[in-house]
Design an enzyme around this catalytic site. Structure first.
Site, PDB file in Angstrom:
ATOM      1  N   CYS A  75       5.162  52.313  -6.254  1.00  0.00           N
ATOM      2  CA  CYS A  75       6.398  51.542  -6.465  1.00  0.00           C
ATOM      3  C   CYS A  75       6.185  50.550  -7.613  1.00  0.00           C
ATOM      4  CB  CYS A  75       6.741  50.803  -5.174  1.00  0.00           C
ATOM      5  SG  CYS A  75       8.019  49.560  -5.348  1.00  0.00           S
ATOM      6  N   CYS A 125      12.374  50.776  -5.693  1.00  0.00           N
ATOM      7  CA  CYS A 125      12.139  52.203  -5.936  1.00  0.00           C
ATOM      8  C   CYS A 125      12.925  53.101  -4.981  1.00  0.00           C
ATOM      9  CB  CYS A 125      10.646  52.524  -5.845  1.00  0.00           C
ATOM     10  SG  CYS A 125      10.023  52.488  -4.157  1.00  0.00           S
ATOM     11  N   ASP A 127       1.348  10.525   3.647  1.00  0.00           N
ATOM     12  CA  ASP A 127       1.927  11.401   4.656  1.00  0.00           C
ATOM     13  C   ASP A 127       0.813  12.265   5.248  1.00  0.00           C
ATOM     14  OD1 ASP A 127       4.021  12.282   6.085  1.00  0.00           O
ATOM     15  OD2 ASP A 127       4.868  13.560   4.531  1.00  0.00           O
ATOM     16  N   GLU A 130       0.836  -1.210   0.000  1.00  0.00           N
ATOM     17  CA  GLU A 130       0.000   0.000   0.000  1.00  0.00           C
ATOM     18  C   GLU A 130       0.862   1.248   0.000  1.00  0.00           C
ATOM     19  OE1 GLU A 130      -1.888  -0.662   3.725  1.00  0.00           O
ATOM     20  OE2 GLU A 130      -3.390  -2.017   2.912  1.00  0.00           O
ATOM     21  N   LYS A 157      10.652   3.246   3.467  1.00  0.00           N
ATOM     22  CA  LYS A 157      10.683   4.711   3.329  1.00  0.00           C
ATOM     23  C   LYS A 157      11.509   5.108   2.118  1.00  0.00           C
ATOM     24  CE  LYS A 157       8.895   6.339   7.336  1.00  0.00           C
ATOM     25  NZ  LYS A 157       9.200   7.515   8.040  1.00  0.00           N
ATOM     26  N   CYS A 207       7.558  48.568   1.700  1.00  0.00           N
ATOM     27  CA  CYS A 207       7.848  49.786   0.946  1.00  0.00           C
ATOM     28  C   CYS A 207       6.628  50.697   1.046  1.00  0.00           C
ATOM     29  CB  CYS A 207       8.130  49.426  -0.509  1.00  0.00           C
ATOM     30  SG  CYS A 207       8.043  50.819  -1.641  1.00  0.00           S
ATOM     31  N   CYS A 247      13.379  50.330  -0.046  1.00  0.00           N
ATOM     32  CA  CYS A 247      12.876  49.396  -1.051  1.00  0.00           C
ATOM     33  C   CYS A 247      13.951  49.164  -2.116  1.00  0.00           C
ATOM     34  CB  CYS A 247      11.616  49.969  -1.687  1.00  0.00           C
ATOM     35  SG  CYS A 247      11.056  49.035  -3.121  1.00  0.00           S
ATOM     36  N   LYS A 283       2.132   4.652   1.459  1.00  0.00           N
ATOM     37  CA  LYS A 283       2.211   5.187   2.823  1.00  0.00           C
ATOM     38  C   LYS A 283       1.987   6.695   2.744  1.00  0.00           C
ATOM     39  CE  LYS A 283       5.097   4.871   6.928  1.00  0.00           C
ATOM     40  NZ  LYS A 283       5.035   6.303   7.250  1.00  0.00           N
ATOM     41  N   TYR A 315      -7.219   1.864   5.424  1.00  0.00           N
ATOM     42  CA  TYR A 315      -6.374   0.732   5.041  1.00  0.00           C
ATOM     43  C   TYR A 315      -6.367  -0.411   6.052  1.00  0.00           C
ATOM     44  CZ  TYR A 315      -3.306   3.832   7.713  1.00  0.00           C
ATOM     45  OH  TYR A 315      -2.802   4.673   8.659  1.00  0.00           O
TER      46      TYR A 315
HETATM   47 ZN   LIG Z   1       9.267  50.312  -3.636  1.00  0.00          ZN
END
Ligand SMILES: [Zn+2]
Length: 668
Positions: free
Chosen positions: A433, A413, A120, A116, A316, A428, A410, A118, A228
C-alpha cells in the site's frame, strides 16, 4: 575486616561521594565538571568493586537507584507537616485582593513576595534523615500520602544524600516531580507504537510513572524534580522563604532558577503576565504561578484557614482549552497499515498555537466520545504535545451533524482493512500500500532513526509515486540523474540528498533496528535488543522464546520480532540493506572488565538464553570460544551440561556455575 576489604570499603565511599557530587553538577546545576567518559569510568570502578564485595554496597550508592522488587501496593505515610493545597486566583483583581488581605492582617509591616513557577506535575514530600534520603511520598490527600521511595530514588536529579557541608541534615522538603515536554512526546510516541494508551498531559504522565509498582518502569521514565518548600528542618530553620530555597540549593536539591522576589503586588503582576507567553519555551508545563509571603515569621502570623494558607496563593493561567468545530474526520494510514481517524478542526488558537487537527486514536475512541462530524467540540492542547478532542458539546447540536463511520477498506489503496479481534485498530492488509510504504520510509529516514536529512515526507511522496523507491534499500541505490528529474531538484540539492543517504550508512545498529519499523519495537526496545543480541544474525536465528526472555522484551514484542524476521520480503530487505553497507552489529567495545578473557557455555542457563549471555560477555570486552581449547579461561556450566564439562575438567580449567558467572558480570 581484611586489609583489601577495608581498602575497597574506603574506595567505594570515595566513589559514591564523587559520583553523587558529579550527579549534582550534571543533573541539578547543569554544569558538569568532568566528561561523560570520565564519569563512566568512576561508575565502572564502583560497579566492579560492588560486584567483588556485594555485602559492602552502600545504601546511597548510585547503583541502588533502581533496586528492590515490584510492590503489591504502596504503604501509606503520614506527612510530618500537612501538605495543604493553595487557594487559586484567576485574575489580577483577585491577586490584589489577596495582597489587601495580607496587608490588613500584618498592619504596618513591610511585605515581600516570592513568585515561583507552578509546575504541572505531581507533588511530593521527601524526608532526609541525617543527610540521607529515607522516604519519598506523594502528596495524597495532604495528610496521608503513598510511600514511593524506590521510585523517587530512580530520579537522577534527586540526591540520595544531601551535601555534607550544607546546614541541612534532617529535613522534610516538598517539590514537584514532572515530565519534560520532550520526554512526554517521546514516551507517547513509543506508547502509540506499542498500541498503549497515551498520557493526556504531563501531570498524568508524572503521576502514572511515580505510582508504578515496579521501580524499573519508573526508572525508564524521563522524570525530573524541582523543590520549593522546606517544610521542616530539625537543625535550624532560615528566616525567609528565599533563604530556605537558597539552603536547599546549597544542600544539592534542585530548585527553579526562575524564582523571583518583589516588594509590591504590582511588580508581582507584571512578572506573572510576562511569563504567560514565555512559559511555552520552558521545556515543561506550568499552569500558573505561586505567590508566597517571604518572611516565615509573617507566614506564621498569617496562619491558615481551614483548608489553605493565608500567606500564599496560586495564580492560574487561562487553560489551554478552546471550543471549535469538528469539520471532518479523515482517516490516515500509518506504516503498519493502521487506519487512524484524525479530527479536522476549524482553526483555533489554543495557548498561543493555531490548532487545525487533533488525533482521535481509533474508531472506539470516536464512539466513546460520541463525536459527530459538524459537532462543536472542546479541545485541549495538553502538554504541548498533541491536541486532543476532550468532548462534543452536545447542547450546541443543530441536527445537521453526521455520524462517522470507519471505512472497511483502505482509503489510499482500496484493499480490505481488517480489525483483529483483540485490537482496537483496523489495518490495511496490503503491505505494498503506497500509504504504508511512504510511512515506513518516513519513519526510516526520521531523526531518531537513520536521520537522513532532506529525505522527508514530500521527497518520499515523489520518490514513491515515480516508482523510484519502494523500500528502504532502494534509497541506497538512488542515482543523481533520477533525483534531477524530480520537481525542485537541481545539482546541489540532489548531491545533498545523496550525501545524506550516504552518511546514514554509518548509523549504529540499534538505530538500524529501530528504523526497520518492526511493530512494538520503539527506540528503547531497539536499544535493548541490540545490546542483548549484538548482531542481526543472532536476532534472525533466535527463537521467540529466547527473544522473550530478554529483559524488557516480553512475549508480544518477541512475537512481533519473529513475525518480521520470518517474512521473506523483510528477509530480502535486510539482505539488501546489509549489502548497502548498513551496520548489522553493535560495535565491539575495545575494553571492558572481561577484556582478554575467553568464555564458553555448556548446558542451559536459567537466567537468560545463551545468545544473550554470550552477547553480555562480548559487551563487557570478553570473547566467546568455539570449543574447549587451551585459550579458554572460563567454562560456564548451566543445567544438563554436555561433554565439554568433562573435557574442561580434565584440562584443569576454571569452571563457573551460573551464580558465579552472574556475579562476575555484575548481574547479581
Ligand atoms: Zn492501503
Amino acid at each position: 575486616m581484611s586489609e583489601s576489604r577495608e581498602k575497597a570499603r574506603r574506595r567505594m565511599r570515595e566513589l559514591v561521594d564523587a559520583i553523587s557530587h558529579h550527579d549534582t553538577k550534571y543533573y541539578v546545576e547543569d554544569n558538569p565538571e568532568i566528561s561523560d567518559f570520565e564519569y563512566d569510568q568512576l561508575v565502572q570502578e564502583l560497579n566492579d568493586l560492588e560486584a567483588t564485595f556485594p555485602d559492602l554496597v552502600l545504601p546511597d550508592s548510585p547503583t541502588q537507584r533502581v533496586s528492590g522488587k515490584a510492590l503489591e501496593e504502596f504503604p501509606q505515610v503520614e506527612h510530618k507537616v500537612a501538605m495543604l493545597s493553595l487557594g487559586n486566583s484567576y485574575s489580577p483583581e483577585e491577586l490584589k485582593e489577596f495582597d489587601a488581605r495580607v496587608r490588613k492582617w500584618l498592619g504596618e509591616e513591610k511585605v515581600e513576595y516570592v513568585v515561583e513557577l507552578k509546575i504541572d506535575g505531581l507533588g511530593i514530600a521527601l524526608l532526609y534523615e541525617d543527610g540521607e534520603l529515607t522516604r519519598g511520598a506523594t502528596r495524597g490527600d495532604g495528610k496521608v500520602g503513598e510511600e514511593v521511595t524506590q521510585n523517587i530514588k530512580t530520579i537522577r536529579s534527586i540526591p540520595l544524600r544531601l551535601r555534607p557541608d550544607s546546614g541541612l541534615r534532617t529535613i522534610e522538603v516538598r517539590g514537584e516531580v514532572y515530565m519534560p515536554t520532550e520526554g512526554l512526546r517521546r514516551l507517547n510516541k513509543d506508547r502509540e507504537q506499542r498500541g498503549e494508551p497515551l498520557f493526556a498531559n504531563p501531570r498524568n504522565a508524572a503521576a502514572g510513572s511515580v505510582r508504578q509498582l515496579d521501580p524499573k518502569i519508573a526508572a525508564s521514565r524521563p522524570l525530573e524534580a524541582f523543590f520549593y518548600t522546606l517544610g521542616y528542618s530539625k537543625e535550624s530553620m532560615p528566616k525567609t522563604h528565599e533563604a530556605c530555597i537558597e539552603a536547599m540549593k546549597q544542600a544539592g536539591l534542585r530548585v527553579s532558577p526562575h524564582t523571583r522576589k518583589f516588594d509590591s503586588i504590582d511588580k508581582v503582576l507584571g512578572h506573572i503576565s510576562s511569563w504567560e507567553s514565555k512559559r511555552d519555551d520552558l521545556g515543561y508545563e506550568i499552569d500558573g504561578m505561586v505567590v508566597k509571603v517571604n518572611s516565615l515569621a509573617q507566614q506564621l502570623k498569617l496562619g491558615y484557614t481551614a483548608k489553605e494558607p493565608r500567606w500564599a496563593i496560586a495564580f492560574k493561567y487561562p487553560p489551554k482549552q478552546m471550543t471549535t468545530r469538528l469539520i471532518d474526520i479523515q482517516v490516515q494510514v500509518g506504516r503498519t497499515g493502521a487506519l487512524t481517524p484524525v479530527a479536522v478542526l476549524e482553526p483555533v488558537q489554543v495557548g498561543g498555537v493555531t490548532v487545525t487537527h487533533a488525533t482521535l486514536h481509533n474508531e472506539d475512541e470516536v464512539k466513546r466520545k460520541g463525536l459527530m462530524i459538524g459537532d462543536h467540540v472542546l479541545i485541549e492542547r495538553a502538554g504541548e504535545v498533541i491536541p486532543q478532542v476532550v468532548k462534543a458539546i452536545v447542547d450546541r447540536r443543530t441536527g445537521k451533524e453526521r455520524e462517522f463511520r470507519m471505512p472497511q477498506t483502505c482509503p489510499v489503496c482500496g484493499s480490505k482493512a481488517v480489525r483483529e479481534e483483540d485490537e482496537a485498530v483496523r489495518r490495511c492488509v496490503n503491505a505494498s500500500c503506497p500509504a504504508q510504504v511512504k510511512e515506513r520510509l518516513t519513519h526510516f529516514t526520521s531523526r531518531g532513526a537513520m536521520d537522513i536529512e532532506g529525505v522527508g515526507p514530500s521527497l518520499i511522496d515523489q520518490l514513491v509515486e515515480k516508482g523510484l523507491v519502494s523500500d528502504a534499500a532502494d534509497l541506497y541505490a538512488l542515482r543523481k540523474e533520477q533525483l534531477l528529474e524530480l520537481e525542485g531538484f537541481a545539482e546541489k540539492s540532489s548531491q545533498n540528498v545523496l550525501d545524506a543517504v550516504n552518511s546514514s550508512r554509518g548509523r549504529e545498529f540499534d538505530r538500524v533496528l529501530y528504523a526497520l519499523g518492526i511493530r512494538h519495537v520503539g527506540k528503547t526496545t531497539a536499544t535493548v535488543l541490540a545490546e542483548a543480541m549484538r548482531n542481526l544474525d543472532r536476532i534472525q536465528s533466535a527463537t521467540e522464546e529466547e527473544l522473550s526472555r530478554i529483559e524488557g522484551i516480553g512475549q508480544v514484542v518477541a512475537e512481533a520480532i519473529r513475525d518480521f524476521m520470518d517474512n521473506p520480503k523483510n528477509h530480502a530487505l535486510l539482505g539488501r540493506l546489509r549489502k548497502a553497507g548498513l551496520r548489522m552489529e553493535l560495535e565491539k567495545k575495545a575494553s571492558g572488565p572481561l577484556s582478554g578473557k575467553t568464555f564458553l557455555f555448556t548446558g542451559e542457563l536459567s537466567s537468560m538464553p545463551r545468545p544473550e549471555a554470550e552477547a553480555l560477555v562480548q559487551s563487557l570486552g570478553g570473547k566467546i570460544s568455539r570449543g574447549v581449547t587451551k585459550a579458554l579461561d572460563y567454562l560456564v556450566v548451566g543445567k544438563d551440561p554436555g561433554s565439554k564439562l568433562a573435557k574442561a575438567k580434565s584440562l584443569g580449567m576454571t569452571i563457573l556455575d551460573e551464580k558465579a558467572f552472574l556475579e562476575m558480570v555484575g548481574k547479581k
